[in-house]
Design an enzyme around this catalytic site. Structure first.
Site, PDB file in Angstrom:
ATOM      1  N   GLU A 323       0.710  -1.089   0.234  1.00 36.17           N
ATOM      2  CA  GLU A 323       0.051   0.308   0.145  1.00 36.17           C
ATOM      3  C   GLU A 323       0.923   1.226  -0.264  1.00 36.17           C
ATOM      4  O   GLU A 323       0.888   2.421  -0.588  1.00 36.17           O
ATOM      5  CB  GLU A 323      -1.347   0.262   1.190  1.00 36.17           C
ATOM      6  CG  GLU A 323      -1.946  -1.151   1.203  1.00 36.17           C
ATOM      7  CD  GLU A 323      -3.000  -0.644   0.380  1.00 36.17           C
ATOM      8  OE1 GLU A 323      -3.248   0.660  -0.887  1.00 36.17           O
ATOM      9  OE2 GLU A 323      -4.240  -1.668   0.345  1.00 36.17           O
ATOM     10  N   ARG A 327       0.976   3.536  -3.090  1.00 37.70           N
ATOM     11  CA  ARG A 327      -0.301   5.080  -2.766  1.00 37.70           C
ATOM     12  C   ARG A 327       1.139   6.615  -2.939  1.00 37.70           C
ATOM     13  O   ARG A 327       1.183   6.987  -3.390  1.00 37.70           O
ATOM     14  CB  ARG A 327      -0.909   5.058  -1.936  1.00 37.70           C
ATOM     15  CG  ARG A 327      -2.177   3.544  -1.606  1.00 37.70           C
ATOM     16  CD  ARG A 327      -2.735   4.146  -0.827  1.00 37.70           C
ATOM     17  NE  ARG A 327      -3.180   2.815  -0.883  1.00 37.70           N
ATOM     18  CZ  ARG A 327      -4.754   3.115   0.355  1.00 37.70           C
ATOM     19  NH1 ARG A 327      -5.925   4.051   0.283  1.00 37.70           N
ATOM     20  NH2 ARG A 327      -5.033   1.912   0.115  1.00 37.70           N
ATOM     21  N   ASP A 456      -4.713  -9.997  -8.250  1.00 35.91           N
ATOM     22  CA  ASP A 456      -6.095  -9.543  -9.508  1.00 35.91           C
ATOM     23  C   ASP A 456      -4.294  -8.214 -10.468  1.00 35.91           C
ATOM     24  O   ASP A 456      -3.765  -8.314 -10.703  1.00 35.91           O
ATOM     25  CB  ASP A 456      -7.068  -8.508  -8.964  1.00 35.91           C
ATOM     26  CG  ASP A 456      -6.683  -6.874  -7.587  1.00 35.91           C
ATOM     27  OD1 ASP A 456      -5.225  -7.845  -6.690  1.00 35.91           O
ATOM     28  OD2 ASP A 456      -7.318  -6.207  -7.334  1.00 35.91           O
ATOM     29  N   GLU A 591     -12.058   0.496 -10.520  1.00 40.01           N
ATOM     30  CA  GLU A 591     -11.719  -0.723 -11.586  1.00 40.01           C
ATOM     31  C   GLU A 591     -12.128  -0.048 -12.806  1.00 40.01           C
ATOM     32  O   GLU A 591     -12.045  -0.149 -13.989  1.00 40.01           O
ATOM     33  CB  GLU A 591     -11.757  -1.680 -10.943  1.00 40.01           C
ATOM     34  CG  GLU A 591     -10.645  -1.834 -10.000  1.00 40.01           C
ATOM     35  CD  GLU A 591     -10.595  -1.196  -8.516  1.00 40.01           C
ATOM     36  OE1 GLU A 591      -9.790  -1.202  -7.842  1.00 40.01           O
ATOM     37  OE2 GLU A 591     -12.151  -1.611  -8.012  1.00 40.01           O
TER      38      GLU A 591
END
Length: 693
Positions: A323, A327, A456, A591
């Site tokens: 993360e 980010r 994913d 998405e």
């Protein structure tokens, strides 16, 4: 004969000076029921009629009483409102108008970006039409004692038999509660977090407990149900400038963050407070390049000043490697490329060096957690596994950091991870398990294959690393092509009623017709590959999946997609899509609009723009908060009471609004997809030029 019975007691009657009598006689008091029966039928009927009238009068007067007194209560245990209790905003409350009617149709060109070039001037046209005054409904006050946790794309963990929805039977919803700050029964309930939407138990999470400042802010600002309001009905696309509508949405979200969460990780727009995860200003850094692209000069300069004066990575805090990389590191690198400002590269280098201890493992597969102040790293305390998507979705950022600093160690450690995964046994026609062990370097928990949570972005980064490096790394391309074939062979199905194509999951050879909203990244990724010379049937599958992701929105009563949907495989006249109660929340995810952006760039089919516009209108109608900010909601199937969750994820500003702006822009050179590749948090990084010959 027996003699007559004798009474072996006497009865006395006493009196006091105040004339209060007392008797010890055994005269029992008659019960209420006996007294009721002694009444005549007429008397009983009159009493019942009177009680009925009082009840009716009380029900009729309840709304007006609550309207007068509801605003005076500071109680935390506010009850849920029913649909009947929704009422117009009281006089004096200013309606919030969405961008659909807020601006006149004034064309605004997107800024041309490049190193050392500034954004366009932030000039807002004067309104040419009067705003429409809508009937605004107050959404219910959210529960605060036991509140549903807003999932973030957080640390990985084991999960019972896939996502929560798989364990929910029928219409019984599994309750998710978190510990409220300061509650005494903290050990009685399990916190829930999520990895990109897949809910897991919090003792497996990286997220630290709330800070003292966060507790104080939450306590000082109780939730206000009147802050979440609907916005005006939609207007036709010709009546509004869509680019300006996105700017307005960003300004509104930013106002809430600046007023109530400045410098903190996330905004809680309903309670007008903030949430802290790592204490690194996630929303601010995640939004930097969005502000630059949208031409919001003032907001950008304020954020830059905070980074220069306030942002420090020298703090004793555990952060999640994945993360923080996508980010914060990604956001700083992207902003450096767009602005040419050395400040952002210096901060990126400082952070990157502090994340390196994560790679000091026996297998060279990185740990999930790093203490950026102490320089130590460790796995979650419940397992030695890392999530596969975590360890294979940090490569774009670390590789770019090496290229910019000319320090090869960043690229070397992430390239080694990809080399190891490329060689690992245990794949299923290119599909990979969700977990990998940091000690052995082998896949763990084999047999479950998904393109949703915890796997994913592995597939996404195979293609994007190949593009970033100038299409020279054949192993990456080989793994990507094999994985797409595995998806088509094992995971792609069509629904029975409407023949919608979707990507399901495989659980120990058992097909599950379930698809996370997260999987809607796939149409855009497939289209990007086809644009770069990969097989044409990738684009065919992208078009089909894009339609399915669109249907996940339009078949919901709010026009917003749930977190997870299940599909009907039976040939019938029923619905293609159904949603379990535990999966009906919407987290403002990007998405679908991400894939719409790619599809429009490559096809120029305007229906993709129209679909994105419908999504933006639904966000404005059901998630916009009057005081500033947008909130996740609990129930996309209830347009009257969608249930605000009091959290605005940083990716709403960093990804969702950015992709919507790029979708509506007419400038194909605005972050050209032949020049930039987007990381999984929508931060654009340049495609490397070919090496000199």
């Amino acid at each position: 004969m027996y003699p007559p019975s004798r009474k072996d007691f006497i009865s006395l009657t006493l009196s006091d000076p105040h004339s209060h009598a007392y008797t010890n006689g055994k005269h029992r008091r008659q019960s209420c029921l006996r007294k009721w029966k002694q009444l005549s039928r007429l008397q009983r009927s009159l009493v019942l009629l009177l009680l009925a009238l009082l009840l009716i009068f009380g029900l009729l007067s309840y709304p007006s009483i609550t309207e007068q007194w509801g605003g005076l209560s500071d109680r935390e245990d506010w009850p849920d409102l029913t649909n009947r209790e929704l009422k117009p905003v009281p006089p004096g409350v200013k309606p919030v108008l969405g961008p659909a009617v807020d601006k006149a149709p004034v064309p605004v060109a997107g800024p041309h970006l490049g190193p050392h070039l500034g954004p366009v001037d932030d000039e807002r046209p004067d309104p040419a039409v009067e705003p429409i005054e809508p009937n605004i409904l107050i959404l219910p006050k959210p529960l605060s004692k036991k509140k549903t946790f807003i999932g973030k794309r957080g640390p990985p963990s084991l999960q019972r038999d896939g996502n929560v929805s798989d364990t929910v039977a029928g219409e019984k919803q599994e309750q998710e509660v978190v510990r409220d700050e300061g509650e005494g029964d903290e050990d009685k309930e399990k916190k829930i977090v999520s990895w990109r939407g897949a809910r897991i138990e919090a003792e497996q999470a990286t997220e630290p407990p709330p800070s003292a400042a966060e507790k104080e802010a939450a306590a000082a600002a109780p939730a206000n149900a009147a802050d979440a309001v609907t916005v005006p009905p939609e207007v036709s696309p010709g009546e509004v400038d869509r680019l300006e509508a996105v700017r307005d949405a960003f300004r509104h979200a930013w106002k809430g963050y600046k007023d109530h969460a400045w410098g903190h990780d996330e905004l809680k727009p309903i309670s007008k407070s903030f949430g802290e995860w790592f204490g690194l200003g996630l929303t601010l850094i995640d939004s930097l390049d969005t502000m630059w692209i949208l031409g919001l000069k003032e907001e950008f300069e304020e954020s830059k000043a905070w980074i220069e004066k306030e942002l420090s990575f020298n703090k004793n805090v555990d952060v999640n490697l994945f993360e923080t990389t996508i980010r914060v590191l990604g956001g700083l690198l992207s902003t450096y490329h767009l602005t040419g400002d050395q400040l952002f590269l210096d901060k990126a280098k400082d952070l990157g060096s502090r994340l390196m201890p994560a790679f000091k493992t026996p297998s060279k597969i990185p740990f999930s957690d790093v203490n950026i102040g102490k320089g130590t790293a460790h796995p979650p305390r419940w397992t030695s596994d890392s999530t596969l998507a975590e360890v294979t979705s940090i490569q774009l950022e670390f590789r770019e950091l090496s290229r910019l600093t000319q320090e090869p160690q960043y690229q070397e450690v992430v390239n080694e991870v990809m080399r190891l995964v490329h060689q690992l046994p245990g794949k299923h026609d290119g599909l990979v398990p969700m977990f990998i062990n940091t000690n052995s370097g082998q896949f763990s928990h084999k047999g479950v294959f998904t393109l949703g949570a915890r796997a994913d972005s592995y597939y996404e980064y195979l293609l994007k690393q190949w593009l970033q490096g100038g299409k020279t790394e054949d192993d990456l391309l080989e793994d990507y092509l094999q994985a797409v074939e595995g998806v088509k062979k094992h995971l792609v199905r069509q629904t029975g009623p409407g023949r919608l194509t979707f990507v399901g999951e495989l659980n120990h050879n058992r097909f599950i017709p379930k698809m996370d909203h997260l999987v809607c990244f796939l149409p855009g990724t497939l289209a990007l590959g086809a644009h770069n010379g990969l097989p044409g049937d990738h684009m065919d599958l992208a078009v089909q999946l894009m339609e399915t992701c669109h249907q996940m929105y339009v078949q919901m009563e709010t026009g917003l997609s749930p977190e997870i949907v299940h599909f009907n495989l039976q040939a019938s006249d029923g619905n293609d899509v159904f949603v379990k109660p535990a999966d009906r929340h919407n987290l403002l995810r990007p998405e679908t609009v991400e894939s719409l952006f790619y599809m429009y760039r490559f096809t120029k089919d305007t229906k993709f723009r129209d679909w994105g516009w419908e999504i933006l209108q639904s966000f404005n109608k059901y998630t916009k908060v009057s005081g500033g900010g947008y909130t996740s909601i609990n129930n996309v199937r209830d347009p009257v009471n969608p249930g605000p969750r009091d959290k605005m994820e940083s990716f709403f500003l960093g990804e969702t609004l950015k992709y919507l702006y790029l979708l509506f822009s007419d400038d194909p050179e605005l972050l050209s997809l032949d020049k930039y590749v987007f990381n999984t948090e929508a931060h654009p990084l340049p495609i490397w030029p070919p090496p000199p010959k």
